[in-house]
Write an enzyme that holds these catalytic residues in place. Sequence first.
Site, PDB file in Angstrom:
ATOM      1  N   GLY A  64      -0.817   9.758  -5.938  1.00 51.30           N
ATOM      2  CA  GLY A  64      -0.496   8.610  -6.786  1.00 51.30           C
ATOM      3  C   GLY A  64       0.907   8.746  -7.343  1.00 51.30           C
ATOM      4  O   GLY A  64       1.854   8.162  -6.810  1.00 51.30           O
ATOM      5  N   GLY A  99       0.819  -1.211   0.000  1.00 50.99           N
ATOM      6  CA  GLY A  99       0.000   0.000   0.000  1.00 50.99           C
ATOM      7  C   GLY A  99       0.852   1.259   0.000  1.00 50.99           C
ATOM      8  O   GLY A  99       1.361   1.671   1.056  1.00 50.99           O
ATOM      9  N   GLU A 143       2.534   1.570 -11.438  1.00 51.68           N
ATOM     10  CA  GLU A 143       4.004   1.444 -11.361  1.00 51.68           C
ATOM     11  C   GLU A 143       4.705   2.588 -12.094  1.00 51.68           C
ATOM     12  O   GLU A 143       5.710   2.383 -12.765  1.00 51.68           O
ATOM     13  CB  GLU A 143       4.454   0.102 -11.931  1.00 51.68           C
ATOM     14  CG  GLU A 143       4.170  -1.061 -11.029  1.00 51.68           C
ATOM     15  CD  GLU A 143       4.978  -1.001  -9.742  1.00 51.68           C
ATOM     16  OE1 GLU A 143       5.847  -0.118  -9.618  1.00 51.68           O
ATOM     17  OE2 GLU A 143       4.709  -1.826  -8.865  1.00 51.68           O
TER      18      GLU A 143
END
Length: 384
Positions: A137, A130, A363
């Site tokens: 983000g 997490g 990612e």
Amino acid sequence: MTTDLLALDPELTVEDRLIRDTVRRFADDHLRPHIADWFEAGVLPRDLAGEFGKLGLLGMHLTGYGCAGSTAVQYGLVCTELEAVDSGIRSLVSVQGSLAMYAIWRYGSAEQKQQWLPRLAGGDAIGCFGLTEPDSGSDPGGMRTHAHRDGPDWVLDGTKMWITNGGWADVAVVWARTDDGVRGFLVPRDTPGFTTQEVGRKLSLRASVTSELTFTGCRLPADAQLPGATSLGAPLSCLTEARFGILWGVLGAARECFQTAVDYAGTRVQFDRPISAFQLTQEKLVDMAVELNKGLLLALHLGRLKDAGALTPAQVSFGKLNNVREALTIARQARTILGANGITLDYPVLRHMNNLESVLTYEGTSEVHTLVLGEQITGIPAFR
Ligand code: TGC
Ligand code: FAD
């Protein structure tokens, strides 16, 4: 006919090919027949983790604690085979191995490693990672989740969003702000105040568990903290591991789309000829094959650098940026070749294409990786 236009296959060792072919067979027998249904229903069987554990795929590039100690290239090849089925399946494996397990393996205490790594490697336990929050983000340094000391304990509060494997996880690796900077914590599933909520209505990564994690006054013992993780650099180093798997994985999705397009174009007849006989179709197939093979060459090069201990995070950004972007282009081109049939779940291309939209974002978005490389080239960070 061959798709291995650069003769990369002979570059692999016998063991590399054995591992790749074993996973490909498993995928053909146990995953491929079901994946369209799983995607449509928005489910993934949880016991797949146990199957992957038995195959030795979970944390396979790590050493000790029941991990296989494979090479980076072998791990990459496995990611390719899994993502050829679906990005959601590769996500399950890369979040478990490259994010949750890697964080514990690299930054955990001896007791934390002993407690969690063998179970995670076997698939008897599931982990999640997490970092992202509803309001942070691309910029994880802006996280609000925080942990404060209360006597010897820590008390954790906050929300993590978009967390793969979250609803399944027996242990969550959670990154939080403290008075001393960012720290990592292992939060077992049954910790009072820890709840999860599934993200619904997804049009991408449907065969994957994506969750919101909420921590309300979660009391954790002092030894829940990862002792080796002392800054934001720790979670970012885990991302480098996962991004490496992704830059290989997406080539599996691209390969599946390419192969589907080649097969379809060879049998679909219009104007009295197979559509593969038209120069415009051949141009699309060639563009796809060129990018697919260049991507594989890049992945192999980066894999060899990693095995030599010489791979840098910026090189991983190069691979993630290029290979995800090209995989998505290949999926879109394949969709055009399939015409109307391309929009259904009877063929894998639109499913892959939709998944790759998530992979482009998670990612590190393509913009983030562009800026990482921009900084390499100019010396000027342009993030803020
Ligand atoms: P910045 O000041 O540049 O860096 C802070 C410290 O971290 C070090 N570092 C890295 N170390 C290893 N690997 C990397 N990739 C690293 N990037 C940075 C850096 O050297 C520094 O170390 P030190 O010792 O000087 O403190 O940090 P910044 O806040 O300016 O951020 C830079 C940026 C934008 C590149 C970074 O924040 C970033 O990568 N943002 C993207 C966030 C992201 O990718 N989140 C992914 C969440 S997990 C996920 O998506 C899972 S998807 C499911 C699946 O994988 O299947
Ligand atoms: P934002 O950061 O809000 O970005 C929105 C847009 O703005 C993007 O195009 C971005 O590139 C652009 N942008 C932002 N900053 C800049 C800038 N400086 N310059 C130019 N453009 C910029 N996270 C986890 O921690 N663990 C997980 O397991 C996990 N799994 C995920 C699974 C799925 C299916 C998805 C979709 C996401 C997952 N994530 C996970 C979250 C993922 O890492 C984030 O979505 C990603 O980092 C981007 O953050 P964001 O969505 O908040 O977009």
